[in-house]
Design an enzyme around this catalytic site. Structure first.
Site, PDB file in Angstrom:
ATOM      1  CE  LYS A   1    -120.292  18.489  21.312  1.00  0.00           C
ATOM      2  NZ  LYS A   1    -120.934  19.902  21.769  1.00  0.00           N
TER       3      LYS A   1
ATOM      4  CD  GLU B   1    -122.045  28.908  18.260  1.00  0.00           C
ATOM      5  OE1 GLU B   1    -121.338  29.218  19.361  1.00  0.00           O
ATOM      6  OE2 GLU B   1    -122.482  27.727  18.381  1.00  0.00           O
TER       7      GLU B   1
HETATM    8  N1  PSU Z   1    -121.352  22.740  21.515  1.00  0.00           N
HETATM    9  C1  PSU Z   1    -120.498  22.513  20.789  1.00  0.00           C
HETATM   10  N2  PSU Z   1    -119.724  23.413  20.390  1.00  0.00           N
HETATM   11  C2  PSU Z   1    -119.672  24.764  20.875  1.00  0.00           C
HETATM   12  C3  PSU Z   1    -120.875  24.909  21.899  1.00  0.00           C
HETATM   13  C4  PSU Z   1    -121.615  23.964  22.137  1.00  0.00           C
HETATM   14  O1  PSU Z   1    -120.439  21.349  20.074  1.00  0.00           O
HETATM   15  O2  PSU Z   1    -119.060  25.571  20.626  1.00  0.00           O
HETATM   16  C5  PSU Z   1    -120.952  26.398  22.549  1.00  0.00           C
HETATM   17  C6  PSU Z   1    -122.250  27.063  21.886  1.00  0.00           C
HETATM   18  O3  PSU Z   1    -121.780  28.482  21.667  1.00  0.00           O
HETATM   19  C7  PSU Z   1    -123.108  26.786  22.893  1.00  0.00           C
HETATM   20  C8  PSU Z   1    -122.369  26.905  23.988  1.00  0.00           C
HETATM   21  O4  PSU Z   1    -124.243  27.755  22.818  1.00  0.00           O
HETATM   22  O5  PSU Z   1    -121.262  26.133  23.861  1.00  0.00           O
HETATM   23  C9  PSU Z   1    -123.194  26.471  25.400  1.00  0.00           C
HETATM   24  O6  PSU Z   1    -122.385  26.708  26.370  1.00  0.00           O
HETATM   25  P1  PSU Z   1    -123.071  26.466  27.899  1.00  0.00           P
HETATM   26  O7  PSU Z   1    -123.147  24.923  27.990  1.00  0.00           O
HETATM   27  O8  PSU Z   1    -121.934  27.091  29.000  1.00  0.00           O
HETATM   28  O9  PSU Z   1    -124.172  27.231  28.013  1.00  0.00           O
END
Ligand code: PSU
Ligand code: MN
Length: 303
Positions: free
Chosen positions: A160, A26
């Protein structure tokens, strides 16, 4: 025609023609998950680890409206430095494609693009999930819905603890998404090797994981799965230390009324500052570790 929206790098194009194993990566993690220059270094090193382990990396982003499968060094650098890159999840893809804009793909969006490109394995750091207090904020990452419907295996280091890990597991269960522990019985919590939650199934080798994935899809059971691979011991963080910092970051996010797609990048950035960069070291280490496992799984899937 879908082909009009997708561009492949030569490396990925050749790999597809030759039937080689390919691993998707990603780009939100590059543009919104880590600071420069560690973000671009991490991106290049992870690609290299995947090559060393017998697969071809395909970092995914949307550039000038095109879904790019496999990026050049210049494109990685651009994603790592530009401030004009949108964080792109499922809902953002048509807008960015229609307006010829740039987007760094989240887990959800990367899964969609990987499936369009016929890539079955995707390596990242952590997935989005159900946020704490989601019962009032309704903040549930689109990543979870994507796992429910898109056929891509996501190798990550668990969820996390900025999230409510228990509710995230419940949500995945409701949607029939298997959470597999890679050589572990407990769900890893990104910075730490364990959490209070068990995984659904433990598998101890890349071969077993590849079998599981193959069987799921051969049975017509749509959707992805989570392969949770704990951070290497030497880079894991002390649980009480990291949890206290996450608590502080969460409080700040609330005070500052941060909402929507800004929540996760804000929390990641604050955790990095409050740990004086230690969380970043852990983050990079776990992604690299996932790259090794993901490449091995991809290799077995093509056998
Ligand atoms: N968790 C991490 N690093 C990240 C992300 C999540 O440790 O960079 C990023 C990933 O791209 C994940 C996104 O899909 O955050 C999730 O965002 P949201 O909670 O807005 O869906
Ligand atoms: Mn959210």
């Amino acid at each position: 025609m879908i082909e009009n929206y997708i561009t492949y790098s030569d490396e990925v194009k050749d790999a597809k023609l030759a039937g080689k194993p390919i691993v998707a990566l990603e780009s939100t993690i590059i543009s919104h998950g880590m600071p420069y220059p560690q973000n671009v270094q991490m991106a290049k090193e992870v690609e290299e680890i995947i090559r060393t382990n017998g697969a071809v990396p395909a970092t995914i982003a949307i550039l000038e409206g095109k879904i790019k499968i496999g990026l050049s060094e210049e494109e990685l650098e651009y994603l790592a430095t530009s401030r004009e890159i949108e964080k792109a999840s499922r809902r953002d893809i048509p807008y960015l494609a229609a307006k010829k804009k740039n987007g760094a793909t989240t887990v959800a969006a990367t899964m969609i693009c990987a499936q369009l490109a016929g890539i079955e394995v995707f390596v990242t750091g952590g997935i989005g999930g159900v946020h704490r207090e989601a019962e009032t904020t309704m903040d549930i990452s689109a990543d979870l819905q994507e796992l429910a419907k898109t056929n891509v295996a996501v190798v990550c280091a668990g969820a996390k603890s900025i999230l409510d890990i228990g509710l995230t597991m419940e949500y995945l269960e409701t949607h029939g998404v298997p959470v597999v522990g890679y050589q572990t019985d407990l769900l890893p919590a990104f910075y730490t090797r364990t959490s209070p939650y068990g995984v659904n199934f433990r598998l101890d080798s890349a071969e077993e994981a590849a079998d599981f994935i193959r069987v799921k899809w051969e049975l017509g059971l749509k959707g992805g799965l989570v392969i949770a691979n704990p951070i290497p011991e030497e880079d894991a963080m002390e649980e009480s230390f990291i949890n206290e910092i996450i608590g502080t970051a969460l409080k700040e996010a609330k005070q500052k009324q941060i909402t929507g797609k800004k929540v996760t990048p804000f929390l990641l950035g604050r955790v990095k500052e409050l740990t004086e960069g230690k969380s970043l070291v852990a983050n990079i280490s776990l992604v690299k570790n996932n790259a090794r496992v993901g490449a091995a799984i991809a290799v077995h899937l093509t056998k």
